[in-house]
Design an enzyme around this catalytic site. Structure first.
Site, PDB file in Angstrom:
ATOM      1  N   THR A   1       0.818  -1.213   0.000  1.00 59.05           N
ATOM      2  CA  THR A   1       0.000   0.000   0.000  1.00 59.05           C
ATOM      3  C   THR A   1       0.853   1.265   0.000  1.00 59.05           C
ATOM      4  OG1 THR A   1      -1.792  -1.131   1.161  1.00 59.05           O
ATOM      5  CG2 THR A   1      -1.775   1.277   1.258  1.00 59.05           C
TER       6      THR A   1
ATOM      7  N   THR B   1       5.668  10.899   7.862  1.00 55.09           N
ATOM      8  CA  THR B   1       5.717  10.857   9.324  1.00 55.09           C
ATOM      9  C   THR B   1       7.113  11.110   9.869  1.00 55.09           C
ATOM     10  OG1 THR B   1       5.501   9.318  11.201  1.00 55.09           O
ATOM     11  CG2 THR B   1       5.984   8.350   9.081  1.00 55.09           C
ATOM     12  N   ASP B   2       7.185  11.592  11.106  1.00 55.17           N
ATOM     13  CA  ASP B   2       8.477  11.789  11.760  1.00 55.17           C
ATOM     14  C   ASP B   2       9.172  10.465  12.074  1.00 55.17           C
ATOM     15  OD1 ASP B   2       6.816  10.928  13.824  1.00 55.17           O
ATOM     16  OD2 ASP B   2       7.375  12.532  15.222  1.00 55.17           O
ATOM     17  N   GLU B   3       8.430   9.358  12.032  1.00 53.69           N
ATOM     18  CA  GLU B   3       9.024   8.065  12.374  1.00 53.69           C
ATOM     19  C   GLU B   3      10.075   7.606  11.371  1.00 53.69           C
ATOM     20  OE1 GLU B   3       6.570   4.951  13.940  1.00 53.69           O
ATOM     21  OE2 GLU B   3       4.936   6.341  14.345  1.00 53.69           O
TER      22      GLU B   3
ATOM     23  N   TYR C   1       6.325  -0.249   9.546  1.00 53.29           N
ATOM     24  CA  TYR C   1       5.518   0.902   9.129  1.00 53.29           C
ATOM     25  C   TYR C   1       6.403   2.070   8.721  1.00 53.29           C
ATOM     26  CZ  TYR C   1       3.284   5.416   9.788  1.00 53.29           C
ATOM     27  OH  TYR C   1       2.895   6.722   9.613  1.00 53.29           O
TER      28      TYR C   1
ATOM     29  N   LYS D   1       7.110   3.925   4.976  1.00 52.66           N
ATOM     30  CA  LYS D   1       6.929   5.354   4.717  1.00 52.66           C
ATOM     31  C   LYS D   1       8.226   6.003   4.241  1.00 52.66           C
ATOM     32  CE  LYS D   1       3.819   7.559   5.085  1.00 52.66           C
ATOM     33  NZ  LYS D   1       2.758   7.894   4.098  1.00 52.66           N
TER      34      LYS D   1
END
Length: 338
Positions: free
Chosen positions: A98, A123-125, A147, A151
Site C-alpha cells: 500500500t 511521518t516523523d518516524e 511501518y 513510509k
C-alpha cells in the site's frame, strides 16, 4: 484548483478536505478512499453538503481508476496509507504494497498527466529514534519498524520522481496527531474510549517514551501551506506541537476524563518501541509561516468531549476487539484509506 485527496475519509484526510472545501480558489475536491477499517464516510460529515465534493470508493493500487482521477485534477494530496505500527509487525507486506506501490501508482499517473502539485504526506518516524537533538529535513532516514520503513521508502520514491522528471512534488513529515474522529487503535482515542467505558488502560514499560503531539487541524493547516506555497522537491517537517512522555500524556488524559491512576496498568515494553522522536520544524516556520495554534490541554479536552458525546461513532468499533488490530491475519489488506 481541482484537488484529489487520497485517504480523504480517514482521520487526517477528512479534516483536510473540510478545511480546503470552503476556499474560493479550490474547485472540485475528489476523495479517493477504500473505506477499510480506518476510513469512514461519516468522517466527512457536513462536507457532503458542498457541491464541490465528489467521493470515490476505490484503491490507490487500482491503476486505471487512479489514472482516470489524476488526469482530472491539477493537484494530488496523498494521505492514504497503512499507519498502525503494531499491525505492521505482522502484516509488513500489506504496508509495503500500500505505502510504496500505492504511492508509486499515484506518482506514475501524475507524471503521465503533468500534474501541477503533488503533496506526499509522511511521518516523523522515518527519522528513527533520537536520544538527543532534533531531525531536520536532510537528516538520515533510520526507520526501525516496518511501518516507518515503508513510509521512508515511499518518501524516497516520491523524491526520486522530482529528481528524474521534475514532477512538482513536496513531502511533509508530521509528528503524532490527535483530535476528533480518530480510530481507537491510536493511543489517545484508545485510552479515552476505555476510560469512558470504565476500563483499565495499559502503559508500556515505565512510560518514558517521548512523542510530539500535534492537533490534526494544525497539521492540516501545514499541509495546505505546502500545497499552496511549498517549493517543489522540498521536504517540510510539520510538528511544533507538545513533547510529552507517554506517562505525562496519560496523566493529561486521566485528568480530561476525570479518572485516576488506579485505572492504569503497567505492562512490559514491546520489542520495538523507539524511545524518542524529535523534528526541527524551523524550515516550515520560516519558509511558509507555519505556526500551530492549538494548546494541547484545551485540544485534548475538546477531543475527549467529542468521544464522550459521540459513542455511536466509536463504540461499534470496539464490539469485536480483534477488529481493531487483526494482528494474526497476514492476508488482511486493510487501511489503504489512511
Amino acid at each position: 484548483m481541482d484537488v484529489l485527496v487520497t485517504g480523504g475519509a480517514g482521520f487526517i484526510g477528512s479534516h483536510f478536505v473540510k478545511r480546503i472545501l470552503p476556499a474560493n480558489d479550490i474547485g472540485q475536491v475528489t476523495v479517493l478512499d477504500a473505506l477499510t477499517y480506518a476510513g469512514h464516510i461519516h468522517n466527512l460529515g457536513e462536507a457532503f453538503l458542498s457541491p464541490k465534493l465528489t467521493f470515490v470508493e476505490g484503491d490507490i493500487l487500482d491503476r486505471p481508476l487512479v489514472d482516470q482521477l489524476v488526469q482530472r485534477h491539477e493537484a494530488v494530496v496523498h494521505f492514504a496509507a497503512e499507519s498502525h505500527v503494531d499491525r505492521s509487525f505482522y502484516a509488513a507486506g500489506t504496508f509495503l504494497t500500500t505505502n510504496v506501490m500505492g504511492t508509486q501508482t499515484l506518482l506514475d499517473a501524475a507524471q503521465r498527466h503533468g500534474g501541477e502539485r503533488f503533496v506526499h504526506v509522511s511521518t516523523d518516524e522515518v527519522y528513527g529514534p533520537l536520544l538527543s537533538g532534533s531531525a531536520a529535513e536532510d537528516a538520515p532516514l533510520r526507520p526501525s519498524v516496518p511501518y516507518a520503513a515503508s513510509k521512508a521508502a515511499s518518501d524516497l520514491i516520491a523524491l526520486s520522481y522530482w529528481q528524474t522528471s521534475r514532477l512538482p512534488l513536496c513531502v511533509t513529515r508530521s509528528s503524532n496527531n490527535y483530535g476528533p474522529h480518530q480510530h481507537p487503535e491510536k493511543i489517545i482515542p484508545l485510552f479515552v474510549t476505555r476510560l469512558l467505558k470504565g476500563e483499565q488502560v495499559t502503559l508500556h514499560g515505565r512510560g518514558q517514551h517521548v512523542r510530539n503531539w500535534l492537533h490534526v487541524a494544525d497539521h492540516c493547516a501545514g499541509v495546505e501551506l505546502v500545497l499552496r506555497h511549498g517549493t517543489p522537491g522540498e521536504v517540510y517537517n510539520l510538528g511544533c506541537g507538545t513533547d510529552l512522555t507517554s506517562r505525562e500524556l496519560t496523566g493529561m488524559i486521566l485528568d480530561a476524563c476525570g479518572a485516576t491512576w488506579e485505572a492504569v496498568t503497567y505492562i512490559p515494553d514491546r520489542t520495538a518501541n523507539d524511545l524518542r522522536y524529535s523534528m526541527d520544524c524551523s524550515k516550515a516556520v520560516q519558509a511558509l509561516g507555519y505556526q500551530p495554534r492549538h494548546d494541547l490541554r484545551t485540544g485534548l479536552a475538546q477531543t475527549v468531549e467529542w468521544y464522550r458525546t459521540n459513542p455511536d461513532r466509536w463504540a461499534p468499533m470496539l464490539r469485536k476487539p480483534t477488529a481493531l488490530l487483526e494482528l494474526a491475519a497476514p492476508t488482511a489488506v486493510e487501511g489503504r484509506s489512511g
